[in-house]
Design a protein around this motif. Sequence first.
Motif, mmCIF file in Angstrom:
data_model
loop_
_atom_site.group_PDB
_atom_site.id
_atom_site.type_symbol
_atom_site.label_atom_id
_atom_site.label_comp_id
_atom_site.label_asym_id
_atom_site.label_seq_id
_atom_site.Cartn_x
_atom_site.Cartn_y
_atom_site.Cartn_z
ATOM 1 N N LYS A 499 43.633 25.419 19.274
ATOM 2 C CA LYS A 499 44.681 26.387 18.959
ATOM 3 C C LYS A 499 44.140 27.815 19.024
ATOM 4 N N HIS A 500 42.902 27.987 18.651
ATOM 5 C CA HIS A 500 42.267 29.313 18.763
ATOM 6 C C HIS A 500 42.227 29.750 20.224
ATOM 7 N N LEU A 501 41.870 28.842 21.113
ATOM 8 C CA LEU A 501 41.805 29.188 22.533
ATOM 9 C C LEU A 501 43.204 29.459 23.091
ATOM 10 N N HIS A 502 44.185 28.645 22.681
ATOM 11 C CA HIS A 502 45.564 28.929 23.088
ATOM 12 C C HIS A 502 45.955 30.352 22.681
ATOM 13 N N ARG A 503 45.652 30.695 21.440
ATOM 14 C CA ARG A 503 46.048 32.002 20.909
ATOM 15 C C ARG A 503 45.387 33.130 21.693
ATOM 16 N N LEU A 504 44.113 32.978 22.018
ATOM 17 C CA LEU A 504 43.413 34.008 22.793
ATOM 18 C C LEU A 504 44.054 34.211 24.162
ATOM 19 N N ILE A 505 44.358 33.114 24.830
ATOM 20 C CA ILE A 505 44.923 33.201 26.182
ATOM 21 C C ILE A 505 46.339 33.753 26.143
ATOM 22 N N LEU A 506 47.147 33.266 25.205
ATOM 23 C CA LEU A 506 48.555 33.640 25.176
ATOM 24 C C LEU A 506 48.781 35.081 24.759
ATOM 25 N N THR A 507 47.864 35.644 24.008
ATOM 26 C CA THR A 507 48.009 37.041 23.589
ATOM 27 C C THR A 507 47.262 37.999 24.504
ATOM 28 N N SER A 508 46.707 37.485 25.591
ATOM 29 C CA SER A 508 45.949 38.330 26.512
ATOM 30 C C SER A 508 46.880 39.100 27.447
ATOM 31 N N ALA A 509 46.371 40.180 28.010
ATOM 32 C CA ALA A 509 47.137 40.955 28.991
ATOM 33 C C ALA A 509 47.366 40.136 30.253
ATOM 34 N N ALA A 510 46.408 39.290 30.605
ATOM 35 C CA ALA A 510 46.546 38.477 31.819
ATOM 36 C C ALA A 510 47.745 37.541 31.705
ATOM 37 N N TYR A 511 47.906 36.932 30.538
ATOM 38 C CA TYR A 511 49.021 35.995 30.362
ATOM 39 C C TYR A 511 50.353 36.725 30.370
ATOM 40 N N ARG A 512 50.396 37.940 29.847
ATOM 41 C CA ARG A 512 51.665 38.644 29.662
ATOM 42 C C ARG A 512 52.065 39.487 30.862
ATOM 43 N N MET A 513 51.365 39.317 31.978
ATOM 44 C CA MET A 513 51.726 40.045 33.190
ATOM 45 C C MET A 513 52.999 39.489 33.816
ATOM 46 N N ASP A 514 53.611 40.318 34.666
ATOM 47 C CA ASP A 514 54.782 39.905 35.439
ATOM 48 C C ASP A 514 54.314 39.086 36.633
ATOM 49 N N SER A 515 55.136 38.123 37.057
ATOM 50 C CA SER A 515 54.777 37.340 38.238
ATOM 51 C C SER A 515 55.343 37.930 39.521
ATOM 52 N N SER A 516 56.106 39.005 39.395
ATOM 53 C CA SER A 516 56.724 39.618 40.575
ATOM 54 C C SER A 516 55.679 40.346 41.433
ATOM 55 N N THR A 517 55.913 40.335 42.731
ATOM 56 C CA THR A 517 55.048 41.082 43.662
ATOM 57 C C THR A 517 55.696 42.395 44.089
ATOM 58 N N LYS A 518 56.845 42.691 43.520
ATOM 59 C CA LYS A 518 57.565 43.917 43.884
ATOM 60 C C LYS A 518 56.743 45.148 43.522
ATOM 61 N N GLY A 519 56.576 46.056 44.494
ATOM 62 C CA GLY A 519 55.814 47.276 44.267
ATOM 63 C C GLY A 519 54.320 47.069 44.202
ATOM 64 N N ALA A 520 53.831 45.931 44.685
ATOM 65 C CA ALA A 520 52.394 45.635 44.619
ATOM 66 C C ALA A 520 51.845 45.384 46.013
ATOM 67 N N ALA A 521 52.226 46.231 46.963
ATOM 68 C CA ALA A 521 51.807 46.024 48.351
ATOM 69 C C ALA A 521 50.299 46.093 48.500
ATOM 70 N N VAL A 522 49.668 47.010 47.791
ATOM 71 C CA VAL A 522 48.209 47.164 47.901
ATOM 72 C C VAL A 522 47.513 45.921 47.349
ATOM 73 N N ALA A 523 47.942 45.471 46.169
ATOM 74 C CA ALA A 523 47.335 44.283 45.562
ATOM 75 C C ALA A 523 47.528 43.060 46.450
ATOM 76 N N GLN A 524 48.699 42.924 47.047
ATOM 77 C CA GLN A 524 48.948 41.805 47.942
ATOM 78 C C GLN A 524 48.030 41.837 49.158
ATOM 79 N N LYS A 525 47.752 43.023 49.623
ATOM 80 C CA LYS A 525 46.887 43.149 50.798
ATOM 81 C C LYS A 525 45.431 42.866 50.439
ATOM 82 N N VAL A 526 44.985 43.385 49.314
ATOM 83 C CA VAL A 526 43.581 43.236 48.902
ATOM 84 C C VAL A 526 43.298 41.816 48.402
#
Length: 707
Positions: A499-526
Amino acid sequence: RLFVDLIGLPPQPEQLAAIEADTSSDWYERLVDTLLADPRHGERWARHWMDVWRYADWWGLGEQHRYSQKHMWHFRDWIVESLNADVGYDEMVRQMLAADELYPDDPAKLRATGFLARNWFLFNRTPWLDETVEHIGKGLLGLTMNCAKCHDHKYDPITQEDYYRFRAFFEPIETRVDVVAGESDLTKDGIPRVFDGHLDRPTYLFIRGDDMKPDTSRAIEPGVPQVLAFCGLGIRPVSLPKTAFEPQRRPWVIEAHLATAARAVAEAEAEHATERSLVTEQSVAAARASLAAVEMRAAAMRAAWAAEDASSQAAENPLGAAAVAAAKAASEAEKAAAVAAAWVTVARVSAKLTTAVVEKKNPSSLQAIEKELAVAHAAVDAAAKAAAEPGEAFTPFVGATWTATRFQNSGKDDPSVVFPPTSTGRRAALAHWITDPRNPLTARVAANHIWMRHLGKPLVTTVFEYGRKGHAPLHPELLDWLASELVEGPDVGQAWSMKHLHRLILTSAAYRMDSSTKGAAVAQKVDPDNRLFWRREPIRLESQAVRDAILALAGTLESTIGGPPVPESQQAASRRRSLYFWHSDISRNLFLKTFDEAGVTECYQRDQSIVPQQALALSNAALVHDSAVQIARRIQSTTESSDEAAFLENAFVLILHRRPSPDERAACEAAMARWRANGVTATDAIDPVRIHTIWALLNHNDFVTLR
């Protein structure tokens, strides 16, 4: 997504409303804690670990038991309960491998050894132990040790002898089923588990992996690959309590036999009260005689144990005479019960003959029944003769039964295995080695599985192969940190807290990111493959979550936790969580299979296929059509009947967890207008056009996709 990740179910309208109304700064963290404390969390994550730990109900040919164990659901319930209680991952592994050596008198923990009992195979011991070695290697250590069965591993420093040294940990094991409280009939219930039944059985290396060509020139001792031998194993034999190797001594065993006999009396009396006949009268007499015999046998066994315990402490045993007398009484009562049971058969066959005469059956049928009656009378005479014979022998209660085997296709059961008073201690030593914080693999493998199921992509893409044949971690520092956090836990006494590991992952910035690729042309290319986790990975819902979500939205999902699995014949009508469906190699739910149900033999990472059958299942399944009506009724009950826009808004929020875009709203309104123009009108309180709309949204890609 948070709800589905942690409890496997979508949020209900009232939960969504509460979340929207919460303006506190820590609302998200509190929601994570609330969902982790929800009992449904254990159900959700049990299915994930059941994939890794290869959960399977028994299967065979017809009624013949060939694979896994009866009542394996006890292992599943142990997983659910352990996860809800946040039992440490290390402790769960120790119990799965060696609860019978570490906790020999604790049935709640003994359920965990279903992990090993599941590998049982009727006809040949080699496949049983091969699967044990292979999947402990893959599932707990991330090593393909099975590659070394026939020759040295081609990639990793694991020799063929290492393979058989690892096998030697499990060479002595056998499986058995223990009586549970309240039920003495092991065909109806019991705890499947393992025990060391052959303490001196040697392990030999098989030449080129052929079990018909063992190298008997030397026995191989248990051990781990030298490259991972960071400490000594310290294998020590384990002395077991009497209740482990004489399980009939457990207090609930006698109580279970008494309870079973008492139920039989109550059932016979109830039948006799509603349908009085000679058969029911004899059945009551037989049930009462059986209960009396059980009570006498219980007294005799207790007297024998008391005498045995006294004789071990004193030269003279004053309880010996009492034990002999009790045994004699038990013997007589058991013989009397046999006579009563024989008379029941006579009464039933006599009634059968009377019916045949009244119905004027043909002479051959009457003769057959008359012969059957003669046999029944002969059985009464034999039972009466036996009852007249002197003796003190009676049938002791069964506390556990060994699961019979027929190794090497012998065609008959092997000789019965006696439960030894000691265990080798091999598996306990192995379990401590695997869960030692110094083991470089265990915590990393577990952390990678947890990360993958939250983020949609593993850090080590070969989730069961951490050797040279596998792929290097995408982010080794992150994997190391997650593994360290898992081992150390959030506080003293909370090591290996998942549960500690779940909590760390779920409250992280990585987990809370958007899954959309809109406006991320540079990231998609790199980074088009998202190796750097600059966005969330969209994840297709697993099969169980798809079905459970449909029922939850309809308000028809049954909330009962635990218990025997739902057999295939009852699944169409069942509203239980999919976790509880029968899961074996020959019996898997078709709807779940369509959405990439977990394989039975191996499933460390589920497929995420896109095939036409999935669309057809969501379009045509009775489950979907029936639920669409319930969902429409549910939404309509909180929406003005004339407010089409509000109904549509609420439908999108409830089913897709977002509001409709202007284009989607326009398309839906146009479709609903066309349906009405084509003559689709309400025939009851539920508008069929709205039902069609719900059905369409359940078929939307966003319903089966987490973003």
